[in-house]
Motif scaffolding. Structure first.
Motif, short mmCIF file in Angstrom:
data_model
loop_
_atom_site.label_atom_id
_atom_site.label_comp_id
_atom_site.label_asym_id
_atom_site.label_seq_id
_atom_site.Cartn_x
_atom_site.Cartn_y
_atom_site.Cartn_z
N SER A 33 18.17 -3.71 -5.47
CA SER A 33 18.53 -2.29 -5.25
C SER A 33 18.04 -1.78 -3.91
O SER A 33 18.70 -0.94 -3.28
N ARG A 38 18.63 0.14 2.09
CA ARG A 38 18.55 -0.39 3.46
C ARG A 38 19.92 -0.32 4.15
O ARG A 38 20.02 -0.04 5.34
N ARG A 107 20.32 8.84 -3.49
CA ARG A 107 19.88 8.20 -4.73
C ARG A 107 20.99 8.27 -5.79
O ARG A 107 21.20 7.31 -6.54
N ARG A 128 12.49 0.40 -7.49
CA ARG A 128 11.37 1.34 -7.67
C ARG A 128 11.58 2.25 -8.88
O ARG A 128 10.63 2.77 -9.44
N ASP A 129 12.84 2.48 -9.25
CA ASP A 129 13.14 3.45 -10.31
C ASP A 129 14.11 2.85 -11.33
O ASP A 129 14.82 3.57 -12.01
N ARG A 178 4.82 3.49 3.20
CA ARG A 178 6.04 3.55 2.37
C ARG A 178 5.68 3.86 0.91
O ARG A 178 6.35 4.64 0.25
N ASP A 182 7.26 6.79 -1.16
CA ASP A 182 8.02 6.39 -2.36
C ASP A 182 7.42 6.99 -3.65
O ASP A 182 8.14 7.30 -4.58
N ARG A 185 7.71 11.26 -3.49
CA ARG A 185 8.97 12.00 -3.34
C ARG A 185 9.35 12.68 -4.66
O ARG A 185 8.96 12.20 -5.74
O1 DC Z 1 12.42 -3.21 -1.95
P1 DC Z 1 12.69 -2.84 -0.50
O2 DC Z 1 11.46 -2.90 0.37
O3 DC Z 1 13.84 -3.58 0.09
O4 DC Z 1 13.10 -1.29 -0.57
C1 DC Z 1 13.39 -0.57 0.59
C2 DC Z 1 13.10 0.91 0.36
O5 DC Z 1 14.05 1.46 -0.55
C3 DC Z 1 11.72 1.24 -0.19
O6 DC Z 1 10.91 1.85 0.81
C4 DC Z 1 11.94 2.21 -1.29
C5 DC Z 1 13.42 2.33 -1.46
N1 DC Z 1 13.86 1.99 -2.81
C6 DC Z 1 13.96 3.02 -3.71
O7 DC Z 1 13.62 4.14 -3.39
N2 DC Z 1 14.45 2.78 -4.96
C7 DC Z 1 14.81 1.54 -5.32
N3 DC Z 1 15.29 1.34 -6.56
C8 DC Z 1 14.68 0.47 -4.41
C9 DC Z 1 14.19 0.73 -3.16
#
Ligand code: DC
Length: 218
Positions: A33, A38, A107, A128-129, A178, A182, A185
């Motif tokens: 995700s 990115r 999002r 992350r979520d 980050r 993250d 927020r």
């Molecule tokens: O896992 P990654 O480092 O490739 O994720 C890049 C950014 O995307 C990270 O700083 C947080 C965001 N992200 C997010 O907010 N929700 C997700 N489900 C995945 C990544």
């Protein structure tokens, strides 16, 4: 509905390596995700959109088109007919992706894309979520944690392999910055999803983490 295995955690906790290994061992599709956030960031930068302006980011990202293609055991993303590859993994993207992914409209778009992925097959999704917001009803929700020094060590090694030379201290500072954005927020912050199984990967091998996950899948 097809099976959805959710793996959340901070940067460098081993989500991606683990999700790849789970996908191989269990024959489910790997879904990254973070790569979608990115891609949004990459497209914003290419178009000269100011990533610190949420309204401009939201307006621009509505028009970003991504195609989802099953390739082997993963869902690949194509923009303009090709995969972005390491163009979305640069330190510049790392520096802009958190503000872009904090924009609620961005999002909502990415969450909509992710919720369609089970139509392609059983999936393991890392992010992350994922267990908290995208698939809160999934039976298989995991949260990986890891000591920050070990996370920085892993990420520096991984980045060096891609030709990005940075010290461990620089990588740790970028990871922690980050994490802070993250986790703080307003929309979909990084947190342990309620009822998720927490695995500390600091001293575990990849196989050890996959064993722990597989033992909960039944
Ligand atoms: O896992 P990654 O480092 O490739 O994720 C890049 C950014 O995307 C990270 O700083 C947080 C965001 N992200 C997010 O907010 N929700 C997700 N489900 C995945 C990544």
């Amino acid at each position: 509905m097809n099976k959805v295995i959710c793996i959340d955690g901070p940067s460098g906790s081993g989500k991606s390596t683990t999700a790849h290994a789970v996908s191989e061992r269990l024959g489910v599709l790997f879904v990254d995700s973070g790569a979608l956030y990115r891609i949004m960031t990459w497209q914003c930068l290419l178009a000269g959109v100011d990533t610190s302006d949420p309204a401009a980011v939201a307006a621009f990202c509505r028009g970003v088109k991504v195609a989802f293609v099953v390739k082997g055991n993963r869902v690949a993303y194509e923009v303009g007919g090709e995969e972005p590859g390491d163009r979305i993994r640069t330190p510049e993207i790392n520096a802009h992706v958190s503000p872009v992914s904090a924009v609620p409209e961005v999002r909502a778009i990415v969450t909509g894309w992710l919720r369609k992925m089970p139509e392609l097959g059983d999936i393991v999704v890392e992010g992350r979520d994922i267990g908290s917001i995208v698939y809160p009803d999934s039976k298989y929700r995991f949260y990986l944690d890891c000591d920050p020094d070990e996370r920085a060590r892993r990420r520096q090694k991984e980045d060096a392999g891609k030709g990005f030379v940075q010290t461990e201290a620089q990588v740790k500072a970028s990871l922690l910055a980050r994490d802070k954005i993250d986790s703080s927020r307003k929309t979909a912050p990084l947190k342990i999803p309620e009822g998720a199984i927490v695995i500390d990967t600091t001293r575990l091998s990849v196989d050890g983490v996959v064993d722990a996950i597989a033992s909960h899948l039944g």
